[in-house]
Enzyme design. Sequence first.
Site, mmCIF file in Angstrom:
data_model
loop_
_atom_site.group_PDB
_atom_site.id
_atom_site.type_symbol
_atom_site.label_atom_id
_atom_site.label_comp_id
_atom_site.label_asym_id
_atom_site.label_seq_id
_atom_site.Cartn_x
_atom_site.Cartn_y
_atom_site.Cartn_z
ATOM 1 N N ARG A 178 14.215 9.846 6.726
ATOM 2 C CA ARG A 178 13.845 10.754 5.623
ATOM 3 C C ARG A 178 12.452 11.348 5.849
ATOM 4 O O ARG A 178 11.507 10.627 6.145
ATOM 5 C CB ARG A 178 13.869 9.992 4.299
ATOM 6 C CG ARG A 178 13.432 10.808 3.067
ATOM 7 C CD ARG A 178 11.995 10.585 2.705
ATOM 8 N NE ARG A 178 11.601 11.281 1.474
ATOM 9 C CZ ARG A 178 10.341 11.409 1.055
ATOM 10 N NH1 ARG A 178 9.359 10.886 1.736
ATOM 11 N NH2 ARG A 178 10.077 12.042 -0.053
ATOM 12 N N THR A 235 0.315 10.286 -1.240
ATOM 13 C CA THR A 235 0.037 10.741 0.097
ATOM 14 C C THR A 235 -1.469 10.830 0.060
ATOM 15 O O THR A 235 -2.041 10.763 -1.021
ATOM 16 C CB THR A 235 0.632 12.176 0.155
ATOM 17 O OG1 THR A 235 1.998 12.041 -0.029
ATOM 18 C CG2 THR A 235 0.280 12.929 1.385
ATOM 19 N N GLY A 248 8.254 14.707 -3.009
ATOM 20 C CA GLY A 248 8.522 15.702 -1.976
ATOM 21 C C GLY A 248 9.910 16.304 -2.099
ATOM 22 O O GLY A 248 10.150 17.450 -1.706
ATOM 23 N N ASP A 286 7.666 15.889 1.891
ATOM 24 C CA ASP A 286 7.067 17.220 2.003
ATOM 25 C C ASP A 286 5.765 17.218 2.794
ATOM 26 O O ASP A 286 5.309 18.267 3.240
ATOM 27 C CB ASP A 286 6.800 17.795 0.604
ATOM 28 C CG ASP A 286 5.882 16.912 -0.229
ATOM 29 O OD1 ASP A 286 5.739 15.701 0.083
ATOM 30 O OD2 ASP A 286 5.304 17.424 -1.198
HETATM 31 N N1 ASP Z 1 4.954 13.538 -1.253
HETATM 32 C C1 ASP Z 1 5.203 12.404 -0.400
HETATM 33 C C2 ASP Z 1 6.617 12.387 0.027
HETATM 34 O O1 ASP Z 1 7.474 12.911 -0.674
HETATM 35 C C3 ASP Z 1 4.925 11.075 -1.006
HETATM 36 C C4 ASP Z 1 4.035 11.028 -2.115
HETATM 37 O O2 ASP Z 1 3.080 11.779 -2.209
HETATM 38 O O3 ASP Z 1 4.307 10.163 -2.950
HETATM 39 O O4 ASP Z 1 6.866 11.771 1.042
#
Ligand code: ASP
Length: 305
Positions: free
Chosen positions: A193, A165, A219, A196
């Site tokens: 979906r 992210t 997440g 987080d």
């Molecule tokens: N945390 C983010 C998610 O779960 C994606 C990531 O940082 O890889 O969507």
Amino acid sequence: MLLLANKEAWPGFPTTVQMLREGAISLDAMVAGISKVESEVRVRSVGYGGWPNMLGNMELDGAVMDGNTRDVGTVGAVPNTLPVARLAHEVMKRLPHVMLTGDGARRFASEIGFSEDDVLFEDSKRVWWERLEKELSPEELAKFPDIPLAPLSRTITDPERVRDTTVFLSADPTRGIHAATSTSGWAWKYPGRLGDSPIPGAGFYADSRYGAAACTHTGEMTMRCSTARTVVLALKFGYSLSDAVKLAVEELNELSSGFLAGVVIHAVDAKGNHEVVNFRCEGEIRYWLWEDSMPEPELRAAKQA
Ligand code: ASP
């Protein structure tokens, strides 16, 4: 003044630093920086360079939190829209709500003048389709997308792409402590979906009295542990920043079912400290740091949990 962001922030970090130097409102500076990350195709996990869901559609997530007021704006699974951190900021400023998702978020974007664009990058489309061709039988491919997607949700998701992210945290004695995030989420996720990154308390949290935290990677774990909120609440209870992050890591470490993988916690406190801790992610994790005493931002290595 301190600005912290993960490695993927490189296209926008200097913009945010420059705006903060010039006295901009912190969230405006962070959203401007994140918008640059979102439009950079070389960042393969955020905005235009990111990955689509199982159906080949981009569904983007973004958020902002003002730690002075604890106002939050977030958007999740938004189709055909960039920049989404800015859209989240507009949710915070214009609506009585905290979060908009999907078509409602898209409608709001149109109402306030965001254009509607196909944000699926050609190369992401190619990689997505090649992956489907490997996973599906010729019969399933012929029927696609009218096939059950749930059986694919474990196999089609390439774990190597379950990462990143962009997260920005800023802390300033007068301007306060703030957080912003943006992601295309988990590559080939089930449609709808949310990770987080748009969930306050899980992927981000900011409270100018104590500090802020933001997470990257899995997440599915930080949502179960309220990881970002755990860090900030521990600060409120008098933990040092490093002990607060340790507590959040212990909570993650106690999960023993469901989808388990790595998490990176980025955190700052109101005393000017910062911590970036890698819990179970492979390889070296790095992050950007700028303090107003530094002539240039520095790329540093995260600690191992
Ligand atoms: N945390 C983010 C998610 O779960 C994606 C990531 O940082 O890889 O969507």
